[in-house]
Design a protein around this motif. Structure first.
Motif, PDB file in Angstrom:
ATOM      1  N   TRP A  32       3.584 -10.541  -1.128  1.00  0.00           N
ATOM      2  CA  TRP A  32       3.210 -11.843  -0.567  1.00  0.00           C
ATOM      3  C   TRP A  32       1.922 -12.379  -1.175  1.00  0.00           C
ATOM      4  O   TRP A  32       1.768 -13.589  -1.333  1.00  0.00           O
ATOM      5  N   ILE A  61       7.427 -12.095   6.771  1.00  0.00           N
ATOM      6  CA  ILE A  61       6.401 -12.703   5.919  1.00  0.00           C
ATOM      7  C   ILE A  61       5.027 -12.166   6.319  1.00  0.00           C
ATOM      8  O   ILE A  61       4.691 -12.127   7.497  1.00  0.00           O
ATOM      9  N   TYR A  66      -0.177 -13.768   1.886  1.00  0.00           N
ATOM     10  CA  TYR A  66       0.226 -14.970   1.153  1.00  0.00           C
ATOM     11  C   TYR A  66      -0.956 -15.939   1.033  1.00  0.00           C
ATOM     12  O   TYR A  66      -1.240 -16.453  -0.058  1.00  0.00           O
TER      13      TYR A  66
END
Length: 125
Positions: A32, A61, A66
């Motif tokens: 990520w 996720i 990220y």
């Protein structure tokens, strides 16, 4: 014998064909951080979780990783000198740079490069 040769050759050659999907590497876990970094350096806005889940076929996720990668990518490309060069090259202003602290200055440098690049191309053309 001569009529059999082309047929035999065709059979032998098709037997040597490799299926391109047979040796495809298995997908591992999504990185990520790298996904965020690549989005930012491509000039894209940060993606929401639904888009990431669909793009990577992964519903787990790691939003924090990220966003760390995205911030690192922004630091790499959202610089006045680089954006000036992007403008000279005729590249569009990266949407992700609209969210940084000095966004108006960044856009001004990019526009300066765009104007100079357009002027140079008119002179050379």
């Amino acid at each position: 014998m001569k009529p059999l040769f082309p047929l035999l050759l065709a059979v032998l050659l098709t037997g040597c064909q490799v299926d391109p999907y047979t040796h495809a590497p298995a997908r591992g876990a999504t990185d990520w951080y790298q996904a965020g970094f690549e989005d930012a350096t491509a000039g894209a806005k940060a993606k929401n979780d639904e888009t990431l889940a669909a793009n990577f076929n992964n519903k787990k996720i790691d939003r924090q990783a990220y966003l760390r990668g995205y911030a690192s990518g922004q630091n790499k490309i959202c610089r006045s000198d680089l954006l000036y060069a992007w403008g000279l090259a005729g590249k569009i202003f990266p949407a992700g740079c609209d969210d940084v602290k000095d966004a108006p200055l960044m856009r001004q440098q990019w526009q300066k490069g765009m104007d100079e690049g357009a002027s140079a191309s008119r002179l050379n053309g």
